[in-house]
Design a protein around this motif. Structure first.
Motif, PDB file in Angstrom:
ATOM      1  N   PRO A   5       4.136   0.763  -7.378  1.00 35.05           N
ATOM      2  CA  PRO A   5       4.270   0.955  -6.042  1.00 35.05           C
ATOM      3  C   PRO A   5       5.421   0.312  -5.310  1.00 35.05           C
ATOM      4  CG  PRO A   5       2.477  -0.877  -6.372  1.00 35.05           C
ATOM      5  CD  PRO A   5       3.108  -0.262  -7.680  1.00 35.05           C
ATOM      6  N   LEU A   6       5.619   0.836  -3.887  1.00 29.79           N
ATOM      7  CA  LEU A   6       6.637  -0.031  -3.221  1.00 29.79           C
ATOM      8  C   LEU A   6       6.072  -1.423  -2.839  1.00 29.79           C
ATOM      9  CD1 LEU A   6       8.051   3.079  -0.872  1.00 29.79           C
ATOM     10  CD2 LEU A   6       8.917   1.955  -3.076  1.00 29.79           C
ATOM     11  N   SER A   7       4.896  -1.501  -2.674  1.00 27.84           N
ATOM     12  CA  SER A   7       4.551  -2.960  -2.101  1.00 27.84           C
ATOM     13  C   SER A   7       4.762  -3.954  -3.165  1.00 27.84           C
ATOM     14  CB  SER A   7       3.108  -3.057  -1.827  1.00 27.84           C
ATOM     15  OG  SER A   7       2.192  -4.152  -1.419  1.00 27.84           O
ATOM     16  N   ALA A   8       5.290  -5.157  -2.807  1.00 27.24           N
ATOM     17  CA  ALA A   8       5.139  -6.025  -3.594  1.00 27.24           C
ATOM     18  C   ALA A   8       3.792  -6.930  -4.066  1.00 27.24           C
ATOM     19  CB  ALA A   8       6.184  -7.465  -2.967  1.00 27.24           C
ATOM     20  N   GLU A   9       2.767  -6.271  -3.324  1.00 27.86           N
ATOM     21  CA  GLU A   9       1.541  -6.953  -3.602  1.00 27.86           C
ATOM     22  C   GLU A   9       0.764  -5.838  -4.681  1.00 27.86           C
ATOM     23  OE1 GLU A   9       0.586  -9.762  -2.336  1.00 27.86           O
ATOM     24  OE2 GLU A   9       2.409  -9.748  -1.400  1.00 27.86           O
ATOM     25  N   GLY A  10       1.403  -4.634  -4.883  1.00 26.14           N
ATOM     26  CA  GLY A  10       0.609  -3.486  -5.715  1.00 26.14           C
ATOM     27  C   GLY A  10       0.832  -3.867  -7.322  1.00 26.14           C
ATOM     28  N   HIS A  54       1.751   6.364  -7.762  1.00 26.43           N
ATOM     29  CA  HIS A  54       3.137   5.569  -7.750  1.00 26.43           C
ATOM     30  C   HIS A  54       4.218   6.843  -7.702  1.00 26.43           C
ATOM     31  CE1 HIS A  54       1.453   1.968 -10.047  1.00 26.43           C
ATOM     32  NE2 HIS A  54       1.091   1.840  -8.937  1.00 26.43           N
ATOM     33  N   GLU A  67       4.116   8.226  -4.271  1.00 24.12           N
ATOM     34  CA  GLU A  67       4.773   7.261  -3.129  1.00 24.12           C
ATOM     35  C   GLU A  67       6.066   7.203  -3.394  1.00 24.12           C
ATOM     36  OE1 GLU A  67       3.745   2.996  -1.578  1.00 24.12           O
ATOM     37  OE2 GLU A  67       4.434   3.186  -3.570  1.00 24.12           O
ATOM     38  N   ASN A  68       6.849   7.008  -4.469  1.00 26.01           N
ATOM     39  CA  ASN A  68       8.136   6.718  -4.667  1.00 26.01           C
ATOM     40  C   ASN A  68       8.893   7.247  -5.619  1.00 26.01           C
ATOM     41  OD1 ASN A  68       8.136   5.051  -6.932  1.00 26.01           O
ATOM     42  ND2 ASN A  68       6.610   3.679  -5.668  1.00 26.01           N
ATOM     43  N   ASP A  88      -4.541   0.323  -5.928  1.00 26.03           N
ATOM     44  CA  ASP A  88      -4.044  -0.288  -4.829  1.00 26.03           C
ATOM     45  C   ASP A  88      -4.268   0.400  -3.448  1.00 26.03           C
ATOM     46  OD1 ASP A  88      -2.801  -2.605  -6.112  1.00 26.03           O
ATOM     47  OD2 ASP A  88      -1.234  -1.077  -6.947  1.00 26.03           O
ATOM     48  N   LEU A 106      -3.764   3.697  -3.183  1.00 28.21           N
ATOM     49  CA  LEU A 106      -2.704   4.925  -3.065  1.00 28.21           C
ATOM     50  C   LEU A 106      -3.382   6.321  -3.437  1.00 28.21           C
ATOM     51  CD1 LEU A 106       0.557   3.340  -4.253  1.00 28.21           C
ATOM     52  CD2 LEU A 106      -0.099   3.554  -1.857  1.00 28.21           C
TER      53      LEU A 106
END
Length: 187
Positions: free
Chosen positions: A28-33, A68, A71-72, A174, A176
């Motif tokens: 995912p784009l999130s660093a927490e993902g 994922h 999302e991106n 996550d 999404l």
């Protein structure tokens, strides 16, 4: 050692077609993902052109790849030599998800043997192909495919698989929404 290419060369294609397993990586784009790395077996990958591949994705306990990619778009495929000369080959691209029952599904399915539990097709336009040495990858001998997933899917049946996908494959770990989740929301 490693080399970068803009497309799959004939020798890359020959190597890929010999592999009995590959890995798909997305994030995912999130660093927490969570970064997802998923092994794939069976004869499900097709090289459509030097810059396009697709694979038949089978129902599983999660659907991170779809979330994922929705999302991106980022996707990486990795193939490793477990027999013969050492080599690691990666394909980098932008993916998209083709769902069962769509017009696109009907367009793509002639490329594949449709296994029990088939849930979607992931298509990727490639922008890079990279090889690396694989010198430390051990040798492993192929003993055969597992039939467990196919048997599970047949036992569940299409109605049961549909319910399972809606429950387990609609949202990633996550949070999404996957392509299946988006389709369910429209209904």
């Amino acid at each position: 050692m490693g080399k970068l290419f803009t497309a799959i060369l004939p020798e890359h294609k020959a190597f890929i077609e010999k592999q009995r397993m590959f890995f798909v990586g997305t994030a995912p784009l999130s660093a927490e993902g969570h970064v997802n790395l998923s092994p794939k077996g069976y004869d499900v990958l097709r090289i459509l052109s030097p810059t396009e591949v697709a694979y038949l994705d089978l129902t599983g306990s999660g659907n991170e790849t779809s979330a994922h990619v929705e999302e991106n778009g980022r996707i990486t495929f990795m193939f490793i030599a477990l027999e013969g000369p050492p080599l690691i080959l990666r394909l980098y691209g932008k993916g998209r998800v083709i769902l069962r029952g769509s017009d696109e599904w009907n367009h793509w399915t002639p490329q594949f043997e449709i296994y029990p539990g088939a849930r979607q097709i992931i298509v990727a336009e490639l922008h890079a192909v990279k090889t690396s040495c694989g010198f430390s990858v051990p040798y492993y001998a192929y003993q055969g495919d597992r039939d467990t997933l196919k048997q599970w899917a047949v036992q569940k049946g299409e109605p049961g698989l549909g319910e399972y996908r809606e429950e387990k494959n609609s949202v990633s770990m996550d949070g999404l929404v996957t392509t299946i989740g988006q389709q369910a929301a429209k209904l």
